[in-house]
Design a protein around this motif. Structure first.
Motif, PDB file in Angstrom:
ATOM      1  N   PHE A 236       7.613  -6.767  15.496  1.00 36.58           N
ATOM      2  CA  PHE A 236       8.673  -6.584  14.749  1.00 36.58           C
ATOM      3  C   PHE A 236       9.921  -6.931  14.988  1.00 36.58           C
ATOM      4  O   PHE A 236      10.437  -6.426  15.928  1.00 36.58           O
ATOM      5  CB  PHE A 236       8.814  -4.892  14.288  1.00 36.58           C
ATOM      6  N   ASN A 237      10.526  -7.975  14.543  1.00 38.90           N
ATOM      7  CA  ASN A 237      11.574  -8.742  15.153  1.00 38.90           C
ATOM      8  C   ASN A 237      12.828  -8.371  14.402  1.00 38.90           C
ATOM      9  O   ASN A 237      13.755  -8.819  15.003  1.00 38.90           O
ATOM     10  CB  ASN A 237      11.604 -10.373  14.926  1.00 38.90           C
ATOM     11  N   GLU A 238      12.821  -7.797  13.270  1.00 40.98           N
ATOM     12  CA  GLU A 238      14.152  -7.330  12.666  1.00 40.98           C
ATOM     13  C   GLU A 238      13.975  -5.838  12.427  1.00 40.98           C
ATOM     14  O   GLU A 238      13.040  -5.257  12.304  1.00 40.98           O
ATOM     15  CB  GLU A 238      14.086  -7.946  11.249  1.00 40.98           C
ATOM     16  N   LYS A 239      15.297  -5.314  12.415  1.00 37.91           N
ATOM     17  CA  LYS A 239      15.649  -3.737  12.355  1.00 37.91           C
ATOM     18  C   LYS A 239      15.044  -3.482  10.674  1.00 37.91           C
ATOM     19  O   LYS A 239      15.223  -4.262  10.017  1.00 37.91           O
ATOM     20  CB  LYS A 239      16.770  -3.388  12.888  1.00 37.91           C
ATOM     21  N   GLY A 240      14.480  -2.233  10.896  1.00 40.92           N
ATOM     22  CA  GLY A 240      14.082  -1.701   9.625  1.00 40.92           C
ATOM     23  C   GLY A 240      12.959  -0.525   9.580  1.00 40.92           C
ATOM     24  O   GLY A 240      12.754  -0.243  10.866  1.00 40.92           O
ATOM     25  N   SER A 241      12.458  -0.146   8.654  1.00 43.65           N
ATOM     26  CA  SER A 241      11.346   0.959   8.751  1.00 43.65           C
ATOM     27  C   SER A 241      10.079   0.230   8.428  1.00 43.65           C
ATOM     28  O   SER A 241       9.979  -0.650   7.445  1.00 43.65           O
ATOM     29  CB  SER A 241      11.476   1.862   7.636  1.00 43.65           C
ATOM     30  N   TYR A 242       9.136   0.183   9.444  1.00 47.31           N
ATOM     31  CA  TYR A 242       7.687  -0.345   9.215  1.00 47.31           C
ATOM     32  C   TYR A 242       6.558   0.606   9.140  1.00 47.31           C
ATOM     33  O   TYR A 242       6.774   1.938   9.986  1.00 47.31           O
ATOM     34  CB  TYR A 242       7.695  -1.409  10.377  1.00 47.31           C
ATOM     35  N   ALA A 243       5.690   0.288   8.566  1.00 48.88           N
ATOM     36  CA  ALA A 243       4.353   1.200   8.568  1.00 48.88           C
ATOM     37  C   ALA A 243       3.652   0.969   9.861  1.00 48.88           C
ATOM     38  O   ALA A 243       3.374  -0.387  10.111  1.00 48.88           O
ATOM     39  CB  ALA A 243       3.351   1.114   7.347  1.00 48.88           C
ATOM     40  N   ILE A 244       2.985   1.633  10.779  1.00 48.68           N
ATOM     41  CA  ILE A 244       2.154   1.219  11.699  1.00 48.68           C
ATOM     42  C   ILE A 244       0.954   0.865  11.344  1.00 48.68           C
ATOM     43  O   ILE A 244       0.399  -0.536  11.819  1.00 48.68           O
ATOM     44  CB  ILE A 244       1.726   2.552  12.741  1.00 48.68           C
ATOM     45  N   LYS A 245       0.193   1.472  10.163  1.00 46.87           N
ATOM     46  CA  LYS A 245      -0.783   0.960   9.527  1.00 46.87           C
ATOM     47  C   LYS A 245      -0.681   0.944   8.117  1.00 46.87           C
ATOM     48  O   LYS A 245      -0.456   2.017   7.600  1.00 46.87           O
ATOM     49  CB  LYS A 245      -2.087   1.663  10.214  1.00 46.87           C
ATOM     50  N   THR A 246      -1.210   0.024   7.276  1.00 50.46           N
ATOM     51  CA  THR A 246      -1.427  -0.141   5.832  1.00 50.46           C
ATOM     52  C   THR A 246      -2.893   0.296   5.610  1.00 50.46           C
ATOM     53  O   THR A 246      -3.621  -0.155   6.192  1.00 50.46           O
ATOM     54  CB  THR A 246      -0.891  -1.417   5.304  1.00 50.46           C
ATOM     55  N   GLY A 247      -2.830   1.153   4.359  1.00 52.52           N
ATOM     56  CA  GLY A 247      -4.084   1.727   3.908  1.00 52.52           C
ATOM     57  C   GLY A 247      -4.806   0.531   2.976  1.00 52.52           C
ATOM     58  O   GLY A 247      -4.448  -0.506   2.519  1.00 52.52           O
TER      59      GLY A 247
ATOM     60  N   SER B 141       0.895  -1.059   0.037  1.00 49.63           N
ATOM     61  CA  SER B 141      -0.008  -0.033  -0.065  1.00 49.63           C
ATOM     62  C   SER B 141       0.998   1.097  -0.010  1.00 49.63           C
ATOM     63  O   SER B 141       1.842   1.305   0.579  1.00 49.63           O
ATOM     64  CB  SER B 141      -0.632  -0.053   1.317  1.00 49.63           C
ATOM     65  N   ASP B 142       0.629   2.259  -0.726  1.00 51.51           N
ATOM     66  CA  ASP B 142       1.503   3.489  -0.813  1.00 51.51           C
ATOM     67  C   ASP B 142       0.515   4.437   0.040  1.00 51.51           C
ATOM     68  O   ASP B 142       0.838   5.903   0.238  1.00 51.51           O
ATOM     69  CB  ASP B 142       1.577   4.028  -2.160  1.00 51.51           C
ATOM     70  N   SER B 143      -0.510   4.216   0.709  1.00 50.62           N
ATOM     71  CA  SER B 143      -1.243   5.069   1.562  1.00 50.62           C
ATOM     72  C   SER B 143      -1.038   4.574   3.131  1.00 50.62           C
ATOM     73  O   SER B 143      -2.310   4.759   3.959  1.00 50.62           O
ATOM     74  CB  SER B 143      -2.390   5.258   1.178  1.00 50.62           C
ATOM     75  N   TYR B 144       0.042   4.177   3.622  1.00 55.38           N
ATOM     76  CA  TYR B 144       0.167   3.616   4.871  1.00 55.38           C
ATOM     77  C   TYR B 144       0.253   4.923   5.850  1.00 55.38           C
ATOM     78  O   TYR B 144       0.446   5.864   5.350  1.00 55.38           O
ATOM     79  CB  TYR B 144       1.498   2.850   4.797  1.00 55.38           C
ATOM     80  N   LYS B 145      -0.070   4.494   7.020  1.00 58.11           N
ATOM     81  CA  LYS B 145      -0.091   5.452   8.070  1.00 58.11           C
ATOM     82  C   LYS B 145       1.047   5.462   9.402  1.00 58.11           C
ATOM     83  O   LYS B 145       1.047   4.254   9.632  1.00 58.11           O
ATOM     84  CB  LYS B 145      -1.545   5.590   8.808  1.00 58.11           C
ATOM     85  N   GLY B 146       1.927   6.358   9.367  1.00 56.73           N
ATOM     86  CA  GLY B 146       2.882   6.283  10.383  1.00 56.73           C
ATOM     87  C   GLY B 146       3.989   5.211  10.012  1.00 56.73           C
ATOM     88  O   GLY B 146       3.718   4.452   9.299  1.00 56.73           O
ATOM     89  N   LYS B 147       5.171   5.848  10.592  1.00 55.65           N
ATOM     90  CA  LYS B 147       6.475   5.154  10.250  1.00 55.65           C
ATOM     91  C   LYS B 147       7.013   5.046  11.334  1.00 55.65           C
ATOM     92  O   LYS B 147       7.230   5.894  12.291  1.00 55.65           O
ATOM     93  CB  LYS B 147       7.153   5.806   9.155  1.00 55.65           C
ATOM     94  N   ILE B 148       7.647   3.853  11.685  1.00 56.29           N
ATOM     95  CA  ILE B 148       8.514   3.741  12.776  1.00 56.29           C
ATOM     96  C   ILE B 148       9.797   2.689  12.412  1.00 56.29           C
ATOM     97  O   ILE B 148       9.814   1.854  11.515  1.00 56.29           O
ATOM     98  CB  ILE B 148       7.690   2.650  13.887  1.00 56.29           C
ATOM     99  N   VAL B 149      11.131   3.446  12.941  1.00 53.78           N
ATOM    100  CA  VAL B 149      12.149   2.838  12.517  1.00 53.78           C
ATOM    101  C   VAL B 149      12.584   2.022  13.858  1.00 53.78           C
ATOM    102  O   VAL B 149      12.692   2.543  14.800  1.00 53.78           O
ATOM    103  CB  VAL B 149      13.069   3.944  12.218  1.00 53.78           C
ATOM    104  N   ILE B 150      12.767   0.724  13.712  1.00 57.95           N
ATOM    105  CA  ILE B 150      13.261  -0.012  14.556  1.00 57.95           C
ATOM    106  C   ILE B 150      14.761  -0.322  14.471  1.00 57.95           C
ATOM    107  O   ILE B 150      15.311  -0.923  13.611  1.00 57.95           O
ATOM    108  CB  ILE B 150      12.375  -1.532  14.471  1.00 57.95           C
ATOM    109  N   LEU B 151      15.422   0.176  15.452  1.00 58.84           N
ATOM    110  CA  LEU B 151      16.814  -0.178  15.526  1.00 58.84           C
ATOM    111  C   LEU B 151      17.483  -1.493  16.047  1.00 58.84           C
ATOM    112  O   LEU B 151      18.279  -1.873  15.733  1.00 58.84           O
ATOM    113  CB  LEU B 151      17.611   0.977  15.826  1.00 58.84           C
ATOM    114  N   ASN B 152      16.703  -1.651  17.346  1.00 60.40           N
ATOM    115  CA  ASN B 152      16.951  -2.623  18.086  1.00 60.40           C
ATOM    116  C   ASN B 152      15.910  -3.500  18.590  1.00 60.40           C
ATOM    117  O   ASN B 152      15.466  -3.000  19.677  1.00 60.40           O
ATOM    118  CB  ASN B 152      18.052  -2.120  19.703  1.00 60.40           C
TER     119      ASN B 152
END
Ligand SMILES: [Zn+2]
Length: 61
Positions: free
Chosen positions: A50-61, A27-38
């Motif tokens: 989220f078990n791996e580091k990376g950038s994730y959307a909180i909610k996908t549209g 989805s390109d209309s996701y809401k919120g972005k969270i970056v997990i480092l640890n």
């Protein structure tokens, strides 16, 4: 290139398919972005599973 979010694992990526799970459903209309480092040390990562580091959307549209 626009960022989009995988509907399966919520990874945010650019390109034609998810680099993490290979899904082409996104989805390109996701809401919120969270970056997990640890992920091991992040309560948010644990709560959102989220078990791996990376950038994730909180909610996908
Ligand atoms: Zn994915």
């Amino acid at each position: 290139m626009a960022e989009k979010a995988c509907k399966q694992c919520k990874t945010i990526f650019t390109g034609s398919k998810c680099p993490k799970c290979g899904s082409e459903e996104f989805s390109d209309s996701y809401k919120g972005k969270i970056v997990i480092l640890n992920p091991e040390q992040s309560e948010i990562a644990k709560n959102l599973k989220f078990n791996e580091k990376g950038s994730y959307a909180i909610k996908t549209g």
